[in-house]
Design a protein around this motif. Structure first.
Motif, PDB file in Angstrom:
ATOM      1  N   ILE A  20      10.980 -11.075   1.986  1.00 27.63           N
ATOM      2  CA  ILE A  20      11.036 -10.377   3.272  1.00 27.63           C
ATOM      3  C   ILE A  20       9.727  -9.644   3.542  1.00 27.63           C
ATOM      4  CG2 ILE A  20      12.150  -8.449   4.484  1.00 27.63           C
ATOM      5  CD1 ILE A  20      14.789  -9.361   3.154  1.00 27.63           C
ATOM      6  N   VAL A  21       9.210  -8.947   2.539  1.00 27.78           N
ATOM      7  CA  VAL A  21       7.980  -8.168   2.711  1.00 27.78           C
ATOM      8  C   VAL A  21       6.798  -9.060   3.053  1.00 27.78           C
ATOM      9  CG1 VAL A  21       6.321  -6.702   1.470  1.00 27.78           C
ATOM     10  CG2 VAL A  21       8.764  -6.217   1.335  1.00 27.78           C
ATOM     11  N   ARG A  22       6.731 -10.269   2.507  1.00 24.39           N
ATOM     12  CA  ARG A  22       5.619 -11.194   2.774  1.00 24.39           C
ATOM     13  C   ARG A  22       5.547 -11.602   4.241  1.00 24.39           C
ATOM     14  NH1 ARG A  22       5.655 -15.261  -2.434  1.00 24.39           N
ATOM     15  NH2 ARG A  22       4.768 -13.748  -3.885  1.00 24.39           N
TER      16      ARG A  22
ATOM     17  N   PHE B 171       5.736  -9.687   6.759  1.00 22.36           N
ATOM     18  CA  PHE B 171       5.114  -8.642   7.563  1.00 22.36           C
ATOM     19  C   PHE B 171       3.641  -8.505   7.187  1.00 22.36           C
ATOM     20  CE2 PHE B 171       9.609  -7.701   7.567  1.00 22.36           C
ATOM     21  CZ  PHE B 171       9.842  -7.399   8.902  1.00 22.36           C
ATOM     22  N   SER B 172       2.826  -8.090   8.180  1.00 19.07           N
ATOM     23  CA  SER B 172       1.389  -8.035   7.931  1.00 19.07           C
ATOM     24  C   SER B 172       0.887  -6.631   7.608  1.00 19.07           C
ATOM     25  CB  SER B 172       0.626  -8.605   9.132  1.00 19.07           C
ATOM     26  OG  SER B 172       0.964  -7.874  10.297  1.00 19.07           O
ATOM     27  N   GLY B 173       1.328  -5.609   8.295  1.00 21.40           N
ATOM     28  CA  GLY B 173       0.828  -4.256   8.060  1.00 21.40           C
ATOM     29  C   GLY B 173       1.458  -3.612   6.827  1.00 21.40           C
ATOM     30  N   ARG B 174       0.703  -2.699   6.226  1.00 24.58           N
ATOM     31  CA  ARG B 174       1.199  -2.014   5.024  1.00 24.58           C
ATOM     32  C   ARG B 174       2.459  -1.194   5.327  1.00 24.58           C
ATOM     33  NH1 ARG B 174       0.654   2.630   1.703  1.00 24.58           N
ATOM     34  NH2 ARG B 174       0.253   2.083  -0.463  1.00 24.58           N
ATOM     35  N   ARG B 175       2.421  -0.482   6.456  1.00 25.48           N
ATOM     36  CA  ARG B 175       3.566   0.346   6.838  1.00 25.48           C
ATOM     37  C   ARG B 175       4.809  -0.520   7.082  1.00 25.48           C
ATOM     38  NH1 ARG B 175       3.684   4.845  11.647  1.00 25.48           N
ATOM     39  NH2 ARG B 175       5.647   5.761  10.992  1.00 25.48           N
ATOM     40  N   ALA B 176       4.652  -1.640   7.757  1.00 23.82           N
ATOM     41  CA  ALA B 176       5.770  -2.550   8.022  1.00 23.82           C
ATOM     42  C   ALA B 176       6.328  -3.108   6.721  1.00 23.82           C
ATOM     43  CB  ALA B 176       5.312  -3.682   8.937  1.00 23.82           C
ATOM     44  N   LYS B 177       5.459  -3.398   5.763  1.00 24.40           N
ATOM     45  CA  LYS B 177       5.906  -3.918   4.468  1.00 24.40           C
ATOM     46  C   LYS B 177       6.726  -2.869   3.708  1.00 24.40           C
ATOM     47  CE  LYS B 177       2.361  -7.369   3.738  1.00 24.40           C
ATOM     48  NZ  LYS B 177       1.753  -8.181   2.744  1.00 24.40           N
ATOM     49  N   VAL B 178       6.287  -1.627   3.756  1.00 22.34           N
ATOM     50  CA  VAL B 178       7.022  -0.551   3.077  1.00 22.34           C
ATOM     51  C   VAL B 178       8.395  -0.365   3.709  1.00 22.34           C
ATOM     52  CG1 VAL B 178       7.049   1.939   2.630  1.00 22.34           C
ATOM     53  CG2 VAL B 178       4.964   0.643   2.241  1.00 22.34           C
ATOM     54  N   ILE B 179       8.439  -0.327   5.034  1.00 19.88           N
ATOM     55  CA  ILE B 179       9.721  -0.171   5.736  1.00 19.88           C
ATOM     56  C   ILE B 179      10.644  -1.349   5.427  1.00 19.88           C
ATOM     57  CG2 ILE B 179      10.806  -0.123   8.020  1.00 19.88           C
ATOM     58  CD1 ILE B 179       8.351   1.524   8.962  1.00 19.88           C
ATOM     59  N   ALA B 180      10.114  -2.573   5.444  1.00 19.34           N
ATOM     60  CA  ALA B 180      10.915  -3.768   5.140  1.00 19.34           C
ATOM     61  C   ALA B 180      11.441  -3.706   3.709  1.00 19.34           C
ATOM     62  CB  ALA B 180      10.089  -5.022   5.350  1.00 19.34           C
ATOM     63  N   ALA B 181      10.631  -3.262   2.775  1.00 25.76           N
ATOM     64  CA  ALA B 181      11.054  -3.162   1.376  1.00 25.76           C
ATOM     65  C   ALA B 181      12.171  -2.137   1.229  1.00 25.76           C
ATOM     66  CB  ALA B 181       9.870  -2.792   0.482  1.00 25.76           C
ATOM     67  N   ILE B 182      12.029  -0.991   1.880  1.00 29.23           N
ATOM     68  CA  ILE B 182      13.062   0.051   1.801  1.00 29.23           C
ATOM     69  C   ILE B 182      14.376  -0.441   2.391  1.00 29.23           C
ATOM     70  CG2 ILE B 182      13.730   2.330   2.680  1.00 29.23           C
ATOM     71  CD1 ILE B 182      10.749   3.123   2.391  1.00 29.23           C
ATOM     72  N   ILE B 183      14.302  -1.055   3.556  1.00 28.51           N
ATOM     73  CA  ILE B 183      15.517  -1.574   4.198  1.00 28.51           C
ATOM     74  C   ILE B 183      16.161  -2.653   3.329  1.00 28.51           C
ATOM     75  CG2 ILE B 183      16.385  -2.888   6.176  1.00 28.51           C
ATOM     76  CD1 ILE B 183      14.360  -1.286   7.895  1.00 28.51           C
ATOM     77  N   SER B 184      15.371  -3.537   2.783  1.00 29.02           N
ATOM     78  CA  SER B 184      15.894  -4.608   1.937  1.00 29.02           C
ATOM     79  C   SER B 184      16.621  -4.040   0.716  1.00 29.02           C
ATOM     80  CB  SER B 184      14.762  -5.521   1.500  1.00 29.02           C
ATOM     81  OG  SER B 184      15.229  -6.505   0.615  1.00 29.02           O
ATOM     82  N   VAL B 185      16.001  -3.085   0.057  1.00 23.96           N
ATOM     83  CA  VAL B 185      16.625  -2.483  -1.134  1.00 23.96           C
ATOM     84  C   VAL B 185      17.903  -1.735  -0.750  1.00 23.96           C
ATOM     85  CG1 VAL B 185      16.311  -0.731  -2.927  1.00 23.96           C
ATOM     86  CG2 VAL B 185      14.500  -2.391  -2.481  1.00 23.96           C
ATOM     87  N   LEU B 186      17.885  -1.018   0.377  1.00 28.59           N
ATOM     88  CA  LEU B 186      19.087  -0.309   0.830  1.00 28.59           C
ATOM     89  C   LEU B 186      20.234  -1.273   1.112  1.00 28.59           C
ATOM     90  CD1 LEU B 186      17.708   2.502   3.168  1.00 28.59           C
ATOM     91  CD2 LEU B 186      18.854   2.767   0.973  1.00 28.59           C
ATOM     92  N   VAL B 187      19.920  -2.391   1.766  1.00 35.07           N
ATOM     93  CA  VAL B 187      20.963  -3.378   2.060  1.00 35.07           C
ATOM     94  C   VAL B 187      21.563  -3.921   0.759  1.00 35.07           C
ATOM     95  CG1 VAL B 187      21.369  -5.700   2.977  1.00 35.07           C
ATOM     96  CG2 VAL B 187      20.152  -4.005   4.350  1.00 35.07           C
TER      97      VAL B 187
END
Length: 188
Positions: free
Chosen positions: A24-26, A28-44
Motif C-alpha cells: 500500500i505504501v509503495r 504513494f509518492s510523498g513521504r507524508r502520504a506514505k506515513v499516513i497510508a502505513a498508519i491506516i494500514s496497520v490500524l485496519v
C-alpha cells in the motif's frame, strides 16, 4: 501446543500485515502520504481481530447503565413476624438468599438466563425474579450482565471469565429483597 499455534498464527498475521502495508505504501509518492497510508494500514489490520472488543465494550457499558440493577414493580408489606426486633428481615438467610420456608408459599424466587443476549458481542443477561404466586405478578427483577470479550479471545480459549455489572462489590441481592419486601407500615 496451543500456545505455539497461537504464536505461529500471530507471526503469520504480522507478516501479512507488514507485506500488505509495504504494498500500500509503495503506491504513494510523498513521504507524508506514505506515513499516513502505513498508519491506516496497520490500524485496519489491528482492528480486524479487535473490532468487536471495542464495540462490544461500548454496548456492554450501555447495558450496564441503562438496564442493569434493581427494578421493583411492586413492594409488599410484611407483618412483624417477618422481622427481628432490631429491624433485620427474618426472610433472608445467613448466605443472603430468600428463606423459602417463610416466603415460598406465596412468592416464587426464580432466575432468568439469556445466554445469547448479544451473540455477536458475547454478552449474557441474568436476572433474579420475585413473583407473587397468587396473582402471577412480577414484583421485581435484579438484572446483571456479563461480557466475555471479543471473538478472538472466545475462539482461542484465552478468555476464562467475563466482566460483570453490577460488579461483585456492587452486587446486593439482600438489598434487592429488602426493596421488594418492606415492614408493614402503621397507618393512622
Amino acid at each position: 501446543m496451543i500456545a505455539l499455534m497461537l504464536i505461529g498464527g500471530f507471526v503469520i498475521y504480522l507478516a501479512i500485515t507488514f507485506a500488505v502495508t509495504v504494498l500500500i505504501v509503495r503506491r504513494f509518492s510523498g513521504r507524508r502520504a506514505k506515513v499516513i497510508a502505513a498508519i491506516i494500514s496497520v490500524l485496519v489490520f489491528f482492528l480486524i481481530p479487535m473490532w468487536d472488543v471495542i464495540v462490544g465494550k461500548i454496548y456492554f457499558q450501555y447495558l450496564c447503565e441503562a438496564e442493569s440493577g434493581v427494578r421493583v414493580y411492586k413492594t409488599v408489606e410484611l407483618g412483624p413476624e417477618y422481622w427481628f426486633p432490631d429491624g433485620r428481615p427474618r426472610f433472608i438467610t445467613a448466605d443472603g438468599l430468600a428463606d423459602k420456608t417463610l416466603l415460598g408459599q406465596r412468592y416464587e424466587f426464580s432466575e432468568e438466563w439469556q445466554e445469547n443476549h448479544s451473540e455477536i458481542f458475547h454478552i449474557k443477561r441474568h436476572a433474579h425474579v420475585v413473583t407473587d404466586k397468587q396473582t402471577q405478578q412480577i414484583l421485581g427483577r435484579y438484572i446483571s450482565f456479563i461480557h466475555f470479550g471479543g471473538w478472538l479471545a472466545n475462539s482461542t480459549g484465552l478468555q476464562i471469565r467475563g466482566t460483570g455489572c453490577p460488579s461483585l462489590q456492587e452486587y446486593d441481592y439482600r438489598g434487592f429483597l429488602k426493596q421488594v419486601f418492606k415492614p408493614l407500615s402503621t397507618r393512622n
